[in-house]
Scaffold this motif. Structure first.
Motif, PDB file in Angstrom:
ATOM      1  N   LEU A 121       0.757  -1.215   0.185  1.00 33.12           N
ATOM      2  CA  LEU A 121      -0.007  -0.080  -0.036  1.00 33.12           C
ATOM      3  C   LEU A 121       0.881   1.305   0.099  1.00 33.12           C
ATOM      4  CD1 LEU A 121      -2.862  -1.012   2.516  1.00 33.12           C
ATOM      5  CD2 LEU A 121      -2.944  -1.135  -0.049  1.00 33.12           C
ATOM      6  N   LYS A 122       2.079   1.199  -0.228  1.00 33.16           N
ATOM      7  CA  LYS A 122       3.001   2.406  -0.267  1.00 33.16           C
ATOM      8  C   LYS A 122       3.039   2.852  -1.688  1.00 33.16           C
ATOM      9  CE  LYS A 122       6.475   0.804   3.112  1.00 33.16           C
ATOM     10  NZ  LYS A 122       7.631   0.431   3.428  1.00 33.16           N
ATOM     11  N   PRO A 123       3.282   4.203  -1.851  1.00 31.51           N
ATOM     12  CA  PRO A 123       3.219   4.659  -3.414  1.00 31.51           C
ATOM     13  C   PRO A 123       4.048   4.304  -4.041  1.00 31.51           C
ATOM     14  CG  PRO A 123       3.086   6.542  -1.586  1.00 31.51           C
ATOM     15  CD  PRO A 123       3.282   4.895  -0.772  1.00 31.51           C
ATOM     16  N   ILE A 124       3.826   4.003  -5.423  1.00 33.94           N
ATOM     17  CA  ILE A 124       4.755   3.454  -6.417  1.00 33.94           C
ATOM     18  C   ILE A 124       4.759   4.234  -7.793  1.00 33.94           C
ATOM     19  CG2 ILE A 124       4.739   1.301  -5.424  1.00 33.94           C
ATOM     20  CD1 ILE A 124       3.116   0.462  -7.985  1.00 33.94           C
ATOM     21  N   GLU A 125       5.665   4.003  -8.557  1.00 36.17           N
ATOM     22  CA  GLU A 125       5.749   4.719  -9.996  1.00 36.17           C
ATOM     23  C   GLU A 125       4.500   4.585 -10.731  1.00 36.17           C
ATOM     24  OE1 GLU A 125       7.710   7.175 -11.118  1.00 36.17           O
ATOM     25  OE2 GLU A 125       8.893   7.223  -9.433  1.00 36.17           O
ATOM     26  N   PRO A 126       3.785   5.560 -11.272  1.00 37.43           N
ATOM     27  CA  PRO A 126       2.519   5.378 -12.423  1.00 37.43           C
ATOM     28  C   PRO A 126       2.996   4.219 -13.343  1.00 37.43           C
ATOM     29  CG  PRO A 126       2.708   7.580 -11.470  1.00 37.43           C
ATOM     30  CD  PRO A 126       3.985   7.017 -11.003  1.00 37.43           C
ATOM     31  N   GLY A 127       2.345   3.561 -13.816  1.00 34.68           N
ATOM     32  CA  GLY A 127       2.690   2.590 -14.796  1.00 34.68           C
ATOM     33  C   GLY A 127       3.511   1.256 -14.454  1.00 34.68           C
ATOM     34  N   LEU A 128       3.890   1.113 -13.282  1.00 33.32           N
ATOM     35  CA  LEU A 128       4.470  -0.089 -12.772  1.00 33.32           C
ATOM     36  C   LEU A 128       3.718  -1.221 -12.427  1.00 33.32           C
ATOM     37  CD1 LEU A 128       7.715  -0.720 -12.399  1.00 33.32           C
ATOM     38  CD2 LEU A 128       7.402  -0.100  -9.948  1.00 33.32           C
ATOM     39  N   SER A 129       3.914  -2.259 -12.618  1.00 36.14           N
ATOM     40  CA  SER A 129       2.849  -3.241 -12.487  1.00 36.14           C
ATOM     41  C   SER A 129       2.723  -3.587 -10.871  1.00 36.14           C
ATOM     42  CB  SER A 129       3.467  -4.649 -13.226  1.00 36.14           C
ATOM     43  OG  SER A 129       3.522  -4.662 -14.487  1.00 36.14           O
ATOM     44  N   GLY A 130       1.693  -4.139 -10.467  1.00 28.51           N
ATOM     45  CA  GLY A 130       1.429  -4.071  -8.904  1.00 28.51           C
ATOM     46  C   GLY A 130       0.795  -2.929  -8.358  1.00 28.51           C
ATOM     47  N   CYS A 167      20.075   6.135 -14.265  1.00 29.87           N
ATOM     48  CA  CYS A 167      19.089   7.196 -13.921  1.00 29.87           C
ATOM     49  C   CYS A 167      18.593   6.343 -12.309  1.00 29.87           C
ATOM     50  CB  CYS A 167      17.887   7.520 -14.672  1.00 29.87           C
ATOM     51  SG  CYS A 167      16.733   6.224 -14.802  1.00 29.87           S
ATOM     52  N   GLU A 168      18.928   5.094 -12.126  1.00 31.76           N
ATOM     53  CA  GLU A 168      18.147   4.455 -10.819  1.00 31.76           C
ATOM     54  C   GLU A 168      16.751   4.523 -10.832  1.00 31.76           C
ATOM     55  OE1 GLU A 168      20.502   6.002  -7.412  1.00 31.76           O
ATOM     56  OE2 GLU A 168      22.205   5.295  -8.102  1.00 31.76           O
ATOM     57  N   GLN A 169      16.078   4.582 -11.960  1.00 29.50           N
ATOM     58  CA  GLN A 169      14.703   4.526 -11.864  1.00 29.50           C
ATOM     59  C   GLN A 169      14.327   2.872 -12.154  1.00 29.50           C
ATOM     60  OE1 GLN A 169      12.557   5.473 -15.467  1.00 29.50           O
ATOM     61  NE2 GLN A 169      11.081   6.439 -14.363  1.00 29.50           N
ATOM     62  N   LEU A 170      13.280   2.552 -11.283  1.00 32.76           N
ATOM     63  CA  LEU A 170      12.673   1.233 -11.265  1.00 32.76           C
ATOM     64  C   LEU A 170      11.922   1.177 -12.467  1.00 32.76           C
ATOM     65  CD1 LEU A 170      12.785  -1.076  -9.149  1.00 32.76           C
ATOM     66  CD2 LEU A 170      10.516  -0.291  -8.277  1.00 32.76           C
ATOM     67  N   THR A 171      12.276   0.066 -13.161  1.00 32.26           N
ATOM     68  CA  THR A 171      11.543  -0.067 -14.504  1.00 32.26           C
ATOM     69  C   THR A 171      11.307  -1.595 -14.658  1.00 32.26           C
ATOM     70  OG1 THR A 171      11.724   0.239 -16.749  1.00 32.26           O
ATOM     71  CG2 THR A 171      13.912  -0.176 -15.449  1.00 32.26           C
ATOM     72  N   LYS A 213      16.521  -3.148 -20.375  1.00 35.24           N
ATOM     73  CA  LYS A 213      17.599  -2.133 -20.990  1.00 35.24           C
ATOM     74  C   LYS A 213      16.860  -0.889 -20.868  1.00 35.24           C
ATOM     75  CE  LYS A 213      20.429  -4.304 -24.065  1.00 35.24           C
ATOM     76  NZ  LYS A 213      21.289  -4.417 -25.381  1.00 35.24           N
ATOM     77  N   HIS A 214      17.824   0.040 -20.203  1.00 33.11           N
ATOM     78  CA  HIS A 214      17.325   1.562 -19.810  1.00 33.11           C
ATOM     79  C   HIS A 214      18.283   2.346 -19.974  1.00 33.11           C
ATOM     80  CE1 HIS A 214      14.909   4.647 -17.422  1.00 33.11           C
ATOM     81  NE2 HIS A 214      13.920   4.023 -18.279  1.00 33.11           N
ATOM     82  N   HIS A 215      18.279   3.608 -21.063  1.00 31.29           N
ATOM     83  CA  HIS A 215      19.133   4.177 -21.466  1.00 31.29           C
ATOM     84  C   HIS A 215      20.214   3.670 -22.232  1.00 31.29           C
ATOM     85  CE1 HIS A 215      17.695   7.021 -18.183  1.00 31.29           C
ATOM     86  NE2 HIS A 215      17.578   7.822 -19.226  1.00 31.29           N
ATOM     87  N   LEU A 216      19.741   2.610 -22.907  1.00 36.59           N
ATOM     88  CA  LEU A 216      20.594   1.652 -23.784  1.00 36.59           C
ATOM     89  C   LEU A 216      21.455   0.784 -23.001  1.00 36.59           C
ATOM     90  CD1 LEU A 216      21.316   4.288 -26.708  1.00 36.59           C
ATOM     91  CD2 LEU A 216      19.481   2.632 -26.640  1.00 36.59           C
ATOM     92  N   GLN A 217      21.312   0.667 -21.537  1.00 36.28           N
ATOM     93  CA  GLN A 217      22.294  -0.090 -20.691  1.00 36.28           C
ATOM     94  C   GLN A 217      21.556  -1.167 -20.037  1.00 36.28           C
ATOM     95  OE1 GLN A 217      25.994   0.211 -20.475  1.00 36.28           O
ATOM     96  NE2 GLN A 217      25.641   2.062 -22.046  1.00 36.28           N
ATOM     97  N   PRO A 218      22.250  -2.290 -19.923  1.00 36.90           N
ATOM     98  CA  PRO A 218      21.242  -3.346 -19.259  1.00 36.90           C
ATOM     99  C   PRO A 218      20.875  -3.177 -17.735  1.00 36.90           C
ATOM    100  CG  PRO A 218      23.611  -4.339 -20.296  1.00 36.90           C
ATOM    101  CD  PRO A 218      23.351  -2.904 -20.456  1.00 36.90           C
ATOM    102  N   SER A 219      19.935  -3.121 -17.470  1.00 35.23           N
ATOM    103  CA  SER A 219      19.330  -2.951 -15.819  1.00 35.23           C
ATOM    104  C   SER A 219      19.546  -3.730 -15.205  1.00 35.23           C
ATOM    105  CB  SER A 219      17.564  -2.510 -16.188  1.00 35.23           C
ATOM    106  OG  SER A 219      17.481  -1.498 -17.109  1.00 35.23           O
ATOM    107  N   LYS A 220      19.696  -3.769 -13.833  1.00 34.79           N
ATOM    108  CA  LYS A 220      20.015  -4.586 -12.884  1.00 34.79           C
ATOM    109  C   LYS A 220      18.650  -5.192 -12.097  1.00 34.79           C
ATOM    110  CE  LYS A 220      22.315  -5.052  -8.292  1.00 34.79           C
ATOM    111  NZ  LYS A 220      23.162  -4.535  -7.328  1.00 34.79           N
ATOM    112  N   LEU A 221      18.552  -6.535 -12.196  1.00 31.76           N
ATOM    113  CA  LEU A 221      17.262  -7.228 -11.577  1.00 31.76           C
ATOM    114  C   LEU A 221      17.247  -7.120  -9.912  1.00 31.76           C
ATOM    115  CD1 LEU A 221      14.846  -9.143 -12.064  1.00 31.76           C
ATOM    116  CD2 LEU A 221      16.406 -11.002 -11.604  1.00 31.76           C
ATOM    117  N   VAL A 222      16.301  -6.466  -9.498  1.00 31.91           N
ATOM    118  CA  VAL A 222      16.066  -5.981  -8.173  1.00 31.91           C
ATOM    119  C   VAL A 222      14.829  -6.824  -7.437  1.00 31.91           C
ATOM    120  CG1 VAL A 222      17.199  -3.683  -8.327  1.00 31.91           C
ATOM    121  CG2 VAL A 222      14.763  -3.931  -8.558  1.00 31.91           C
ATOM    122  N   ASN A 223      13.879  -7.158  -8.309  1.00 37.82           N
ATOM    123  CA  ASN A 223      12.613  -8.042  -7.707  1.00 37.82           C
ATOM    124  C   ASN A 223      12.233  -9.024  -8.657  1.00 37.82           C
ATOM    125  OD1 ASN A 223      10.877  -8.212  -5.614  1.00 37.82           O
ATOM    126  ND2 ASN A 223       9.172  -7.411  -7.014  1.00 37.82           N
TER     127      ASN A 223
END
Length: 274
Positions: free
Chosen positions: A148-157, A226-230, A234-244
């Protein structure tokens, strides 16, 4: 057999028209267009004539919402979601396969349990799609269905009041259409409460399960730039890090599993009720 072949041909023709329009309006990719043609042929061939109208209502309602947002110049957040609104074959099949399987079983068994499963799956897909498409327009920040915590709009869940209302409306739209036009025909032995309420409830459950899977098992990444959760690998043409979540558990798998559970739920309820 001749009638079956004619119905298949009709389905492919109608599916081709829908796919062509959807492709030219950027609602479908090329692979998505071929998937729609295939599904339209199968539904028209194996199901009563009204079953593919429900499928058209599903694709049409989501398409109308998208086109309305486009006309109003309301942009969807594409830097977070795994895929854009333009559906590819995997997205189309993930939303449709559970319903198709139930419909084919109905064709061979004529057991009304499987038809209710088909309607419930379409109701669930509509609920989830409209909830996502309309919910993202909410002025309130969505909250995680788990914490029930705020999350980024468009993020699943994430859930919001506007998205939840849209989900309920989408599920009710399919359920009511099923009863309104066809209740007097093939399924007059079923009470109205079953024909409307059961698919509607199963459709809403589908939307909830979809959000739960999206919040827990679906892969989420953090951009190394940019450290954005997505949800994008790939984000900004770079491989993103799996966090969840699980790396292979994409939004397509979320849709497929939630649709399958919705069909199974409707089967179980009908089995024990009748």
């Amino acid at each position: 057999m001749t009638i079956f072949l004619y119905k298949l041909l009709l389905g492919f023709i109608v599916g081709s028209l829908i796919a062509t329009f959807s492709y030219t309006t950027n609602l479908l990719t090329k692979s998505g267009a071929f998937a729609v043609i295939f599904i339209a042929g199968v539904v028209c061939g194996f199901g009563p004539w009204f079953t593919w109208l429900l499928l058209i209502l599903f694709f049409g309602s989501s398409g109308c919402v998208h086109l309305a947002k486009k006309v109003m110049k309301i942009a969807k957040i594409d830097s977070i979601a795994e895929k854009g609104h333009t559906r590819d074959a995997w997205q189309v099949l993930a939303n449709s396969l559970p319903a198709i399987i139930s419909l084919v079983l109905f064709y061979y068994t004529e057991n009304q349990l499987f038809m209710i499963g088909y309607v419930s799956a379409i109701a669930g897909a509509t609920a989830d799609t409209l909830g996502s498409e309309i919910g993202i327009l909410s002025t309130q920040v969505p909250r995680s269905i788990i914490t029930l915590k705020p999350i980024e709009p468009g993020l699943s869940g994430g859930v919001s009041i506007l998205g939840s209302v849209a989900s309920i409306f989408g599920s009710l739209l399919i359920s009511f259409a099923f009863w309104l036009f066809f209740g007097w025909n093939h399924f007059s032995q079923l009470p109205t409460s079953v024909m409307i309420i059961l698919p509607c409830i199963c459709g809403i459950v589908n939307s909830i399960v979809d959000s739960l899977l999206g919040a827990t098992l679906q892969a989420k990444y953090r951009c190394v730039i940019c450290e954005q959760l997505t949800e994008q690998k790939k984000h900004h043409l770079q491989p993103s890090k799996l966090v969840n979540g699980i790396s292979w558990f994409s939004n397509d798998w979320v849709n497929f599993f939630s649709g399958s559970l919705t069909v199974l739920l409707s089967w179980v309820i009908i089995f024990y009720m009748y």
